[in-house]
Design an enzyme around this catalytic site. Structure first.
Site, PDB file in Angstrom:
ATOM      1  CG  ASP A 161      -2.108   1.156   1.326  1.00  0.00           C
ATOM      2  OD1 ASP A 161      -1.702   1.991   0.684  1.00  0.00           O
ATOM      3  OD2 ASP A 161      -2.841   1.031   1.842  1.00  0.00           O
ATOM      4  CG  HIS A 162       3.111   3.993  -3.176  1.00  0.00           C
ATOM      5  ND1 HIS A 162       3.919   4.621  -2.247  1.00  0.00           N
ATOM      6  CD2 HIS A 162       3.438   4.928  -4.311  1.00  0.00           C
ATOM      7  CE1 HIS A 162       5.140   5.089  -2.925  1.00  0.00           C
ATOM      8  NE2 HIS A 162       4.786   5.257  -4.243  1.00  0.00           N
ATOM      9  NE  ARG A 163      -4.079   3.806   1.297  1.00  0.00           N
ATOM     10  CZ  ARG A 163      -5.177   3.263   1.397  1.00  0.00           C
ATOM     11  NH1 ARG A 163      -6.175   4.094   1.796  1.00  0.00           N
ATOM     12  NH2 ARG A 163      -5.589   2.115   2.030  1.00  0.00           N
TER      13      ARG A 163
END
Ligand code: CAO
Length: 440
Positions: free
Chosen positions: A412-414
């Site tokens: 998850d790039h967040r």
């Protein structure tokens, strides 16, 4: 005619669960597996299915009561013809493979976010309580199964409906009023979609091009499909590809083969991968975490439970191996064998499917060179393992035949940045290349 005392079956770790709906009346004729009542814990809503076909009498509980396993619900008057095939909480489970039941949906219907989320859960027996209300992630509305079913039929996104019931519970009349307001133009039709808010795929009559056959998806595929779409739509995925040299690890595995067999286990690369992943989760705690529901903070976990994707005839399920950090390689092998057998027999319990921190999807026993696994929300990362093969590796003077295993990690790039993503995969690769480091 015999009278069966119908009691609350095994509902996992829950104690004192609220009865929010009684779905039968005295005198009702019910069928095996018909829903009899709805229970609601602070985490999930579940229906209790009938253990027998018969007539309901002597209902002992009312809405608002708190129940637990063994609480007397009612009598079921069973006639002689059906009496021979009963199932009840007090009686043995059926031996036939249980149909697979929601996996993720249990989590997405939870009233609060929890880390107990993976891909499909499987139902262990038919008369265990059924998690209900398959809503998209974020649909945290309070509503009974009947109201949820009603809203699904109408295509209403329940999270858009204001509930007038106790504690904001959405009632059937609220859904009706909502639909009226949409029809009269007072509310945007955006709430009357499948919930994804993305343009629909065009409907095409394929028979115009040739012969077709329409085959119903398995229940587990329908449910896991929703969870996968939810994860795919909610998580900005990045997939980092990598590979590692597992020659020495595989030699060790082969050296241990006879001893492992004596211990009753079969060693595959997966157990070593699990250990390397746990070492990496400790070194990179952002990977052993979930985003808070408001997306403003990270909930880091101090336990190391790994979900393992298992291919079953009914579809994909992800049982969880708990406390991987505390178990030996043999213990992990035993857990894997037991869980994958249970998964394929459709006998996983909700507990087997809960509490995962990070998932591994291993296709290494089958083939492929790389793939992009979908993060098992609300986890933040997943590893995809492909098939190792001998490759020539330059040692500075010559090419050496080495066993190279390709793998990937989607994250998850967040939560995880690209640099951290590749550091994570390199860490895993280095520990698999030299498993002595796992002792440190
Ligand atoms: N490279 C080369 N060989 C591998 C390997 C790899 N990465 N991983 C496993 N193997 C070998 C094993 O060593 C075994 O060979 P031997 O019998 O010679 O030792 C063989 O492949 C079969 O292994 P396995 O698949 O039975 O066992 P496993 O522990 O690797 O996996 C399980 C167990 C349950 C994960 C697996 O059976 C399974 O279901 N995999 C599919 C998961 C899946 O569908 N994922 C996709 C999800 S997204 O749709």
């Amino acid at each position: 005619m015999a009278k069966i005392q119908f009691k609350v079956p095994d509902i996992g770790d829950f104690d004192a669960v609220d009865v929010i709906e009684i779905l039968v009346n005295d005198g009702d004729q019910i069928q095996l597996d018909d829903s009899v009542l709805t229970l609601e814990s602070d985490k999930a809503t579940m229906e209790v299915p009938a253990s027998h076909t018969g007539k309901v009498s002597n209902i002992q509980i009312k809405v608002g009561d708190k129940v637990k396993q063994g609480t007397y619900i009612c009598d079921i008057e069973v006639d002689a013809a059906t009496e021979s095939t009963p199932r009840s909480a007090a009686q043995p489970e059926p031996t036939k493979p249980a149909p697979v039941e929601p996996a993720k949906p249990l989590a997405v219907h939870e009233e609060t976010h929890s880390s107990n989320v993976g891909l499909p859960l499987a139902k262990s027996v038919e008369n265990t309580p059924k998690p209900v209300n398959h809503q998209p992630m974020g649909a945290l509305s309070h509503a009974s199964p009947a109201v949820r079913a009603f809203s699904r039929v109408l295509g209403v996104d329940l999270s858009k409906v204001k509930g007038s019931g106790n504690k904001g519970r959405v009632l059937k009349k609220d859904v009706e009023a909502f639909v009226k307001s949409v029809m009269s133009g007072q509310v945007s039709t955006g709430a009357m979609t499948s919930g994804t808010g993305i343009p629909a795929v065009p409907t095409i009559d394929f028979s115009q091009f040739g012969a077709i056959e329409q085959v119903e998806l398995s229940r587990i595929k329908k449910l896991s499909g929703k969870h996968l779409s939810t994860a795919w739509l909610n998580i900005p995925h990045v997939t980092q590809f990598d590979e590692c040299d597992i020659t020495d690890m595989d030699q060790f595995r082969k050296d241990m083969k006879v001893q492992a067999e004596k211990a009753g286990v079969k060693l595959t690369p997966l157990v070593f991968i699990m250990k390397a992943v746990v070492a990496a989760l400790k070194a990179f705690p952002n990977f052993n975490a979930s985003l808070s529901p408001d997306g403003q903070s990270l909930i880091r976990k101090g336990y190391y439970n790994i979900g393992i994707a298992v291919d079953t005839p009914n579809g994909l399920v992800v049982p969880v191996v708990c406390d991987v950090d505390q178990k030996s390689i043999y213990d992990l092998s035993r857990d894997l064998m037991e869980l994958s057998t249970k998964a394929r027999d459709g006998k996983l319990s909700p507990k087997d499917l809960s509490g995962g921190c990070f998932s591994i999807s291993s296709l290494g026993g089958i083939g492929g060179t790389q793939f992009t696994p979908i993060v098992n929300a609300p986890e933040v990362a997943i590893m995809g393992v492909s098939k190792a093969a001998i490759q020539p590796v330059w040692d500075g003077a010559n090419f050496q035949p080495r066993l190279i295993m390709p793998f990937s990690v989607s994250y998850d790039h967040r939560v995880v940045d690209g640099a951290e993503g590749v550091r994570f995969t390199q860490f895993v690769g280095q520990h698999l290349a030299d498993i002595r480091q796992l002792l440190l």
